[in-house]
Design a protein around this motif. Structure first.
Motif, PDB file in Angstrom:
ATOM      1  N   GLY A 157       0.805  -1.214   0.000  1.00  0.00           N
ATOM      2  CA  GLY A 157       0.000   0.000   0.000  1.00  0.00           C
ATOM      3  C   GLY A 157       0.838   1.263   0.000  1.00  0.00           C
ATOM      4  O   GLY A 157       0.545   2.213  -0.724  1.00  0.00           O
ATOM      5  N   VAL A 158       1.906   1.283   0.780  1.00  0.00           N
ATOM      6  CA  VAL A 158       2.789   2.447   0.819  1.00  0.00           C
ATOM      7  C   VAL A 158       3.508   2.604  -0.517  1.00  0.00           C
ATOM      8  O   VAL A 158       3.657   3.725  -1.026  1.00  0.00           O
ATOM      9  N   PHE A 159       3.934   1.509  -1.117  1.00  0.00           N
ATOM     10  CA  PHE A 159       4.587   1.573  -2.419  1.00  0.00           C
ATOM     11  C   PHE A 159       3.612   2.067  -3.483  1.00  0.00           C
ATOM     12  O   PHE A 159       3.965   2.891  -4.334  1.00  0.00           O
ATOM     13  N   TRP A 160       2.387   1.598  -3.462  1.00  0.00           N
ATOM     14  CA  TRP A 160       1.372   2.043  -4.421  1.00  0.00           C
ATOM     15  C   TRP A 160       1.097   3.538  -4.250  1.00  0.00           C
ATOM     16  O   TRP A 160       0.973   4.266  -5.229  1.00  0.00           O
ATOM     17  N   TRP A 161       1.017   4.006  -3.006  1.00  0.00           N
ATOM     18  CA  TRP A 161       0.802   5.424  -2.756  1.00  0.00           C
ATOM     19  C   TRP A 161       1.966   6.247  -3.314  1.00  0.00           C
ATOM     20  O   TRP A 161       1.759   7.304  -3.901  1.00  0.00           O
ATOM     21  N   SER A 183       1.583   9.111  -6.173  1.00  0.00           N
ATOM     22  CA  SER A 183       1.822  10.509  -5.828  1.00  0.00           C
ATOM     23  C   SER A 183       3.016  11.101  -6.560  1.00  0.00           C
ATOM     24  O   SER A 183       3.355  12.256  -6.336  1.00  0.00           O
ATOM     25  N   GLY A 184       3.666  10.315  -7.409  1.00  0.00           N
ATOM     26  CA  GLY A 184       4.735  10.847  -8.235  1.00  0.00           C
ATOM     27  C   GLY A 184       6.106  10.830  -7.594  1.00  0.00           C
ATOM     28  O   GLY A 184       6.975  11.603  -7.992  1.00  0.00           O
ATOM     29  N   GLN A 185       6.318   9.988  -6.634  1.00  0.00           N
ATOM     30  CA  GLN A 185       7.616   9.941  -5.963  1.00  0.00           C
ATOM     31  C   GLN A 185       8.721   9.432  -6.882  1.00  0.00           C
ATOM     32  O   GLN A 185       9.882   9.757  -6.679  1.00  0.00           O
ATOM     33  N   PHE A 186       8.367   8.622  -7.878  1.00  0.00           N
ATOM     34  CA  PHE A 186       9.366   8.014  -8.752  1.00  0.00           C
ATOM     35  C   PHE A 186       9.286   8.546 -10.177  1.00  0.00           C
ATOM     36  O   PHE A 186       9.697   7.873 -11.118  1.00  0.00           O
ATOM     37  N   ASP A 187       8.797   9.759 -10.360  1.00  0.00           N
ATOM     38  CA  ASP A 187       8.619  10.300 -11.702  1.00  0.00           C
ATOM     39  C   ASP A 187       9.940  10.586 -12.404  1.00  0.00           C
ATOM     40  O   ASP A 187      10.129  10.235 -13.553  1.00  0.00           O
TER      41      ASP A 187
END
Length: 45
Positions: free
Chosen positions: A20-24, A28-32
């Motif tokens: 769930g944390v990885f999906w969030w 949310s664009g953390q790995f853009d």
């Protein structure tokens, strides 16, 4: 043996929480733009 009745559900909940944390983070664009941050550290203004 009874400890497995506690540990197995706890590990399943932990895995679901991590997913769930990885999906969030993905949503949310953390790995853009990972490359830009690596270059920003190396460049000196």
């Amino acid at each position: 043996m009874e400890i497995l009745y506690l540990l197995i559900p706890l590990s399943v909940v932990l895995v679901l929480l991590i997913i769930g944390v990885f999906w969030w983070a993905l949503q949310s664009g953390q790995f853009d733009n990972i490359e830009r941050e690596g270059e920003r550290i190396l460049k000196h203004d």
